[in-house]
Design a protein around this motif. Sequence first.
Motif, mmCIF file in Angstrom:
data_model
loop_
_atom_site.group_PDB
_atom_site.id
_atom_site.type_symbol
_atom_site.label_atom_id
_atom_site.label_comp_id
_atom_site.label_asym_id
_atom_site.label_seq_id
_atom_site.Cartn_x
_atom_site.Cartn_y
_atom_site.Cartn_z
ATOM 1 N N ASN A 124 0.824 -1.206 0.000
ATOM 2 C CA ASN A 124 0.000 0.000 0.000
ATOM 3 C C ASN A 124 0.857 1.253 0.000
ATOM 4 O O ASN A 124 0.438 2.313 -0.468
ATOM 5 C CB ASN A 124 -0.910 0.018 1.226
ATOM 6 N N ASP A 125 2.039 1.150 0.558
ATOM 7 C CA ASP A 125 2.974 2.271 0.653
ATOM 8 C C ASP A 125 4.380 1.695 0.489
ATOM 9 O O ASP A 125 4.706 0.702 1.137
ATOM 10 C CB ASP A 125 2.834 2.974 2.002
ATOM 11 N N PRO A 126 5.227 2.290 -0.356
ATOM 12 C CA PRO A 126 6.541 1.695 -0.618
ATOM 13 C C PRO A 126 7.484 1.720 0.568
ATOM 14 O O PRO A 126 8.405 0.891 0.652
ATOM 15 C CB PRO A 126 7.095 2.554 -1.761
ATOM 16 N N ASN A 127 7.274 2.640 1.507
ATOM 17 C CA ASN A 127 8.219 2.800 2.618
ATOM 18 C C ASN A 127 7.683 2.357 3.976
ATOM 19 O O ASN A 127 8.450 1.936 4.843
ATOM 20 C CB ASN A 127 8.661 4.268 2.701
ATOM 21 N N ALA A 128 6.379 2.448 4.181
ATOM 22 C CA ALA A 128 5.808 2.130 5.497
ATOM 23 C C ALA A 128 6.077 0.687 5.912
ATOM 24 O O ALA A 128 6.156 0.379 7.095
ATOM 25 C CB ALA A 128 4.310 2.406 5.490
ATOM 26 N N VAL A 129 6.218 -0.198 4.923
ATOM 27 C CA VAL A 129 6.419 -1.626 5.216
ATOM 28 C C VAL A 129 7.887 -2.025 5.256
ATOM 29 O O VAL A 129 8.213 -3.185 5.519
ATOM 30 C CB VAL A 129 5.684 -2.493 4.172
ATOM 31 N N CYS A 130 8.776 -1.088 5.018
ATOM 32 C CA CYS A 130 10.192 -1.421 4.840
ATOM 33 C C CYS A 130 10.851 -2.028 6.082
ATOM 34 O O CYS A 130 11.543 -3.038 5.982
ATOM 35 C CB CYS A 130 10.975 -0.179 4.413
ATOM 36 N N GLY A 131 10.649 -1.396 7.228
ATOM 37 C CA GLY A 131 11.312 -1.888 8.445
ATOM 38 C C GLY A 131 11.042 -3.357 8.712
ATOM 39 O O GLY A 131 11.981 -4.164 8.807
ATOM 40 N N PRO A 132 9.781 -3.767 8.827
ATOM 41 C CA PRO A 132 9.506 -5.175 9.107
ATOM 42 C C PRO A 132 9.919 -6.107 7.975
ATOM 43 O O PRO A 132 10.335 -7.244 8.233
ATOM 44 C CB PRO A 132 7.987 -5.203 9.338
ATOM 45 N N LEU A 133 9.839 -5.665 6.721
ATOM 46 C CA LEU A 133 10.268 -6.529 5.624
ATOM 47 C C LEU A 133 11.771 -6.761 5.656
ATOM 48 O O LEU A 133 12.253 -7.864 5.358
ATOM 49 C CB LEU A 133 9.864 -5.923 4.274
ATOM 50 N N GLN A 134 12.530 -5.735 6.022
ATOM 51 C CA GLN A 134 13.975 -5.911 6.156
ATOM 52 C C GLN A 134 14.303 -6.873 7.302
ATOM 53 O O GLN A 134 15.222 -7.689 7.198
ATOM 54 C CB GLN A 134 14.646 -4.555 6.369
ATOM 55 N N GLN A 135 13.529 -6.804 8.375
ATOM 56 C CA GLN A 135 13.696 -7.760 9.472
ATOM 57 C C GLN A 135 13.408 -9.175 8.985
ATOM 58 O O GLN A 135 14.106 -10.121 9.358
ATOM 59 C CB GLN A 135 12.771 -7.410 10.629
ATOM 60 N N ALA A 136 12.396 -9.311 8.149
ATOM 61 C CA ALA A 136 12.059 -10.630 7.607
ATOM 62 C C ALA A 136 13.217 -11.190 6.786
ATOM 63 O O ALA A 136 13.609 -12.355 6.958
ATOM 64 C CB ALA A 136 10.802 -10.531 6.750
ATOM 65 N N MET A 137 13.791 -10.370 5.922
ATOM 66 C CA MET A 137 14.917 -10.830 5.096
ATOM 67 C C MET A 137 16.127 -11.156 5.945
ATOM 68 O O MET A 137 16.856 -12.113 5.676
ATOM 69 C CB MET A 137 15.245 -9.776 4.038
ATOM 70 N N ASP A 138 16.362 -10.360 7.006
ATOM 71 C CA ASP A 138 17.481 -10.631 7.917
ATOM 72 C C ASP A 138 17.337 -11.996 8.584
ATOM 73 O O ASP A 138 18.336 -12.615 8.976
ATOM 74 C CB ASP A 138 17.565 -9.545 8.997
ATOM 75 N N GLN A 139 16.101 -12.462 8.713
ATOM 76 C CA GLN A 139 15.851 -13.756 9.339
ATOM 77 C C GLN A 139 15.714 -14.879 8.313
ATOM 78 O O GLN A 139 15.268 -15.979 8.628
ATOM 79 C CB GLN A 139 14.604 -13.683 10.223
ATOM 80 N N GLY A 140 16.105 -14.585 7.069
ATOM 81 C CA GLY A 140 16.123 -15.617 6.041
ATOM 82 C C GLY A 140 14.808 -15.843 5.342
ATOM 83 O O GLY A 140 14.657 -16.835 4.616
ATOM 84 N N ILE A 141 13.839 -14.943 5.519
ATOM 85 C CA ILE A 141 12.544 -15.077 4.853
ATOM 86 C C ILE A 141 12.619 -14.403 3.480
ATOM 87 O O ILE A 141 13.061 -13.260 3.368
ATOM 88 C CB ILE A 141 11.420 -14.433 5.690
ATOM 89 N N ALA A 142 12.227 -15.129 2.444
ATOM 90 C CA ALA A 142 12.204 -14.550 1.106
ATOM 91 C C ALA A 142 11.073 -13.535 1.013
ATOM 92 O O ALA A 142 9.968 -13.785 1.489
ATOM 93 C CB ALA A 142 12.011 -15.652 0.068
ATOM 94 N N VAL A 143 11.342 -12.381 0.393
ATOM 95 C CA VAL A 143 10.330 -11.331 0.258
ATOM 96 C C VAL A 143 10.166 -10.972 -1.221
ATOM 97 O O VAL A 143 11.115 -10.570 -1.891
ATOM 98 C CB VAL A 143 10.703 -10.074 1.065
ATOM 99 N N VAL A 144 8.936 -11.141 -1.708
ATOM 100 C CA VAL A 144 8.588 -10.826 -3.091
ATOM 101 C C VAL A 144 7.463 -9.794 -3.080
ATOM 102 O O VAL A 144 6.439 -9.991 -2.424
ATOM 103 C CB VAL A 144 8.123 -12.087 -3.847
ATOM 104 N N ALA A 145 7.659 -8.705 -3.806
ATOM 105 C CA ALA A 145 6.579 -7.738 -4.005
ATOM 106 C C ALA A 145 5.889 -8.073 -5.320
ATOM 107 O O ALA A 145 6.543 -8.480 -6.286
ATOM 108 C CB ALA A 145 7.125 -6.315 -4.042
ATOM 109 N N TYR A 146 4.583 -7.934 -5.353
ATOM 110 C CA TYR A 146 3.844 -8.181 -6.589
ATOM 111 C C TYR A 146 2.768 -7.113 -6.728
ATOM 112 O O TYR A 146 2.311 -6.558 -5.749
ATOM 113 C CB TYR A 146 3.221 -9.581 -6.598
ATOM 114 N N ASP A 147 2.398 -6.808 -7.952
ATOM 115 C CA ASP A 147 1.355 -5.821 -8.248
ATOM 116 C C ASP A 147 1.784 -4.397 -7.897
ATOM 117 O O ASP A 147 1.780 -3.519 -8.742
ATOM 118 C CB ASP A 147 0.050 -6.181 -7.544
ATOM 119 N N SER A 148 2.143 -4.143 -6.634
ATOM 120 C CA SER A 148 2.547 -2.809 -6.193
ATOM 121 C C SER A 148 3.844 -2.928 -5.392
ATOM 122 O O SER A 148 3.870 -3.588 -4.356
ATOM 123 C CB SER A 148 1.443 -2.175 -5.344
ATOM 124 N N ASP A 149 4.895 -2.295 -5.868
ATOM 125 C CA ASP A 149 6.237 -2.518 -5.331
ATOM 126 C C ASP A 149 6.480 -1.808 -4.002
ATOM 127 O O ASP A 149 5.824 -0.823 -3.669
ATOM 128 C CB ASP A 149 7.266 -2.025 -6.352
#
Length: 361
Positions: A124-149
């Motif tokens: 919904n927002d390119p930056n509002a979700v960044c912090g938790p998504l970066q935490q997810a990647m740091d923990q080895g979780i694959a992150v894919v954006a689709y439809d809206s980056d």
Amino acid sequence: MTTRSTVRRRGTAATAVACALLVVAGCSGTTKDSEEDNTKPEKKTEATANPDAPIKEGLKVAFLPKQINNPYETIVDKAGMAAAKEYGGDAKEVGPSDASASSQVSYINTLIQQKQDAILIAANDPNAVCGPLQQAMDQGIAVVAYDSDTAKDCRQVFINQASSEEIGRSLVRNLGKQLNYKGKFAILSATQNATNQNTWIDFMKKELEDPKYKGMELVKVAYGDDDDQKSFQQTQGLLQAYPDLKGIISPTTVGIAAAARYVSDSSYKGKVVINGLGTPNQMRKYVKDGTVEQFSLWDPNDLGYLSSYTAAALASGQITGAEGETYKAGKLGEFTVGKDGEVILGPPTIFDKSNIDKYDF
């Protein structure tokens, strides 16, 4: 009274204790080299792709759409979850009921706690979700954006429905032909922060710089927040504010359906051109009753399918998201990761009376 020999014995004992505590280091003392090694930051090992690696069994995959009740995103996510069954994964859809900027954050945090293998998000927002998504990647979780980056640093791959430039420019080209390149028009978008919408609108404006559009004027960009009733009201407001409006482009399936519904029951039917991005099942009646001549979209089933297989490829180590990597996405065949981790599904399809009944989504 403390004798000199007692001091020596105490010193020897202290040294022995220190050696016992530092046995891993061999109690060899600190050299200049080891001192430097201790101060150097640990280097992160760059992940390397193994295209021949099999997809891991039992991958836990979660789809996080802009909002849970969006008809278009429901189609995308269902197709993605069906694809997960093909490769032996366990997929689910979770998400907010509204499309506000921060509404997805709590869901990401929960998915991290659940130790998902992959998170797929339509941001919904390119930056509002960044912090938790970066935490997810740091923990080895694959992150894919689709439809809206998301912002580029907050995911590994973005599945783009089609070239953003082609989508934006083609919508203006299509409307221009319908209006004979003359008249005022407006854009009815989703939310103000939606990455895909804003990117497409930027390319619409660039297309308008071509001299052939000198007779056309973009009077306003309105926002319906991907809400049916608000989009309906925004359409009404645009037509009241600009009684000489000749066209509306709505690059969102919720918006174009709401705009068509308003125009179909008003005096503007046949006078105002509605164009944009919609699904055939939503728009069929408006095409057949003459409210809408044409609209365009890609197959959302393919978007969900490709997104799901991409997440599986990432989580299994087949790709890392680096430019030039290739992988197979089931029945859709081979895809290549482009610049900034972008993978493009393909060109949009134009729907009209001649072909709309061939599609069911």
